[in-house]
Design an enzyme around this catalytic site. Structure first.
Site, PDB file in Angstrom:
ATOM      1  N   ASP A 260      -2.982   4.563   6.152  1.00 28.61           N
ATOM      2  CA  ASP A 260      -3.946   3.468   6.158  1.00 28.61           C
ATOM      3  C   ASP A 260      -5.219   3.835   5.404  1.00 28.61           C
ATOM      4  OD1 ASP A 260      -4.989   0.864   7.347  1.00 28.61           O
ATOM      5  OD2 ASP A 260      -6.451   2.290   8.135  1.00 28.61           O
ATOM      6  N   GLU A 297      -2.188   3.221   1.341  1.00 29.74           N
ATOM      7  CA  GLU A 297      -2.940   1.986   1.160  1.00 29.74           C
ATOM      8  C   GLU A 297      -4.275   2.378   0.536  1.00 29.74           C
ATOM      9  OE1 GLU A 297      -5.144  -1.709   3.456  1.00 29.74           O
ATOM     10  OE2 GLU A 297      -4.889   0.227   4.439  1.00 29.74           O
TER      11      GLU A 297
END
Length: 591
Positions: A260, A297
């Site tokens: 993330d 990401e």
């Protein structure tokens, strides 16, 4: 649980506490009164003595008290059955659970991914309930399930990005044993598993890491304090993260990790944490004989993320590409608010499908500066980019969490799906989009602390009110109904309209698998044509074409096709193809 150098300590239960004067181990066995044992110091690590370790090995709960403060969970506790504020237990996956000895795995590159939130994928919201729906995914044709974060978080339900027990699995989902069963069930059906992990910040409740050592810095990511990756004491913090990542691969048989918001990892060392993690992951992959993937990401549009380490990159297998989402979404929907402002033209759509990034040392009006860097399309596979029509952020971070199916017709959804699934990239679906689910996916929390819950709800409303939304329209993330509304309604799958969309998705994925032109994962395999005035767009893949009419009126295009898949029937007249409004046809080009 132990740190990486277990040989230096006589027992498995150890904790890194470099600045502590003393650490006690508080053990509770079989409902008896807690017992306190002084931990043995070994450098910067403290280890449970023999008697305490024996009780913990037999199933007693345990916690650590640093310098006589109240006891808190072990930062590496693998099981937090009573929540993130309570003592933990040891846990090791039962070897007899695994039935996936014949599962060989594969890289995520070029595969079809399916993003899932366990708590809202089914009504029960558990791993076991999700496993009962895996046949649907097999019939759909996907290759990997990408599970949103499952690490331990305070409260019953959460998006997952407020996690604080990084080594544990959220108990309401089924805990660590439930997660292992889910992975095994996926492998039994030939599905890989990607786990979403968060290493850039911790949640607001249950983060006790600062009691033990310099895990955090004074810098903020916007979600919380930054992890200490490059200051004094950071070597052990980095080991804490890398050990965690490798544990999911090794003990839980996970095939990939989605990392993330890696742009929020502040690391100024010569070897970035991501490069170090990629090196360790490759070494583990070689040892266990199974492909392991890392998906980042990142909003940096920096090709070094997916450039191999031997060419000076960080060595990620793939990264999410929001530019492709933005270009497709704006071209189809017409939305231009916020970060969509630079997107919307068919030329922009052509650029991202052929080059991956739109912002590549180009001016970003949203950021007020130049952004990104071009991809070397000759040296980089297109499959290193993960693309999607929507994801948890692009839905949940809308004011009311509405899916594209709430404001686009099914023909427009078919256009978006065709451009993603038949692109040269690695496509990802978000749960329910394959049948145009009508349920929203809203932002939800269940913080037990009233003040934290109130601050979360008020902050959410204020954020969108600043962009012109009526605060009364913004769902309260703390309201249990917000969570319940976000659960998929599986009864829709067999209803008219939804079933047609599902059939279209299945056939798109089959074409990607069956036709070599669509399976090609190079930028060189892509070409485009478009007419901005007539509102048609053509994605060419070798001898095949995805022809889209983004306008509401019929359009005739000078491309001859033998149709293989149509959303609405097309008419062909020699070298010309006519499409109805908001429709798409996939076909073999004729001379």
């Amino acid at each position: 649980m132990s740190g990486p150098d277990t040989a230096s300590a006589p027992h498995a239960v150890s904790v890194w506490a470099p600045t502590a004067t003393s650490v006690d181990v508080v053990v509770t066995a079989d409902g008896s009164e807690p017992r306190t044992f002084a931990a043995d110091r070994n450098g910067e690590w403290f280890t449970a003595p023999d008697e305490a370790a024996a009780l913990i090995d037999r199933g007693a709960t345990y916690a650590f008290a640093v310098d006589d403060e109240s006891p808190v969970p072990d930062p590496r506790a693998p099981w937090l059955p009573a929540g993130v504020h309570a003592p933990g237990r040891t846990f090791t996956v039962d070897p007899d659970l695994w039935t996936d000895a014949d599962y060989v795995g594969r890289s995520v590159s070029g595969a079809v991914l399916y993003e899932m939130h366990v708590g809202t994928f089914t009504e029960p919201g558990t791993f076991d309930a999700a496993a009962e729906r895996l046949d649907h995914l097999v019939e759909l044709g996907v290759d990997f399930v990408e599970v949103m974060p499952v690490n331990a978080v305070n409260g019953d339900h959460n998006w997952g990005y407020d996690g604080v027990g990084w080594y544990a699995v959220h108990e309401p989902y089924g805990g660590p044993a439930g997660f292992a069963r889910f992975v095994d069930a996926c492998h039994g059906r030939g599905l890989g598993v990607v786990l979403d992990v968060v290493y850039n910040h911790l949640g607001p409740s249950g983060n006790y890491l600062p009691r033990f050592g310099p895990y955090l810095t004074e810098a903020s990511t916007g979600w919380g304090q930054s992890l200490n990756l490059d200051e004094a004491g950071s070597d052990e913090v980095r080991r804490y993260i890398i050990d965690n990542a490798l544990r999911w691969f090794d003990e839980f048989h996970v095939d990939g990790l989605r990392l993330d918001a890696v742009h929020a990892l502040v690391d100024r060392t010569a070897v970035h944490l991501l490069e170090e993690l990629a090196t360790a992951t490759d070494a583990l992959s070689a040892r266990i004989g199974r492909p392991l993937s890392l998906i980042a990401e990142s909003d940096l549009n920096d090709p070094r993320m997916i450039t191999p380490r031997d060419r000076g990159g960080l060595g990620m297998t793939a990264q999410w590409d929001d530019d492709v989402h933005h270009a497709i979404h704006t071209a189809v929907s017409g939305e231009r608010q916020g970060y969509y402002a630079d997107f919307g033209s068919l030329e922009t759509l052509s650029t991202v499908l052929r080059r991956g990034f739109f912002h590549a040392m180009t001016y970003s009006s949203f950021r007020g500066r130049r952004h990104g860097r071009p991809i070397d399309t000759a040296a980089t596979p297109a499959t290193a980019l993960v693309v999607y029509t929507c994801d948890h952020d692009q839905i949940g971070n809308r004011a009311v969490g509405d899916r594209p199916s709430a404001y686009l017709d099914h023909g427009q959804l078919a256009i978006k799906a065709s451009l993603v699934l038949l692109s040269a990239f690695t496509p990802m679906l978000f749960m329910g989009e394959e049948w145009a689910a009508s349920t929203p996916f809203q932002f939800f929390t269940s913080h037990p602390e009233p003040e934290l819950g109130r601050a979360t709800a008020e902050g959410r409303k204020a954020e969108f009110a600043a962009h012109g939304w009526d605060a009364a329209e913004i769902p309260d993330p703390q309201d249990p109904e917000t969570f319940r509304r976000s659960k998929l309604d599986w009864s829709e799958v067999e209803t008219s309209g939804h079933r047609d969309v599902l059939d279209f998705y299945r056939r798109l994925i089959a074409l990607r698998t069956e036709i070599a032109d669509f399976a090609a994962g190079t930028f060189a395999s892509v070409d485009t044509d478009f007419d901005p005035d007539a509102r048609w767009f053509a994605l060419h893949r070798g001898g095949h074409t995805v022809l889209c009419n983004l306008g509401a009126e019929p359009v005739t295009v000078d491309i001859a096709l033998e149709p293989l898949l149509e959303w609405h029937p097309v008419s062909t007249d020699g070298p010309r193809t006519t499409l109805t409004g908001h429709s798409v046809v996939v076909g073999r080009r004729l001379p």
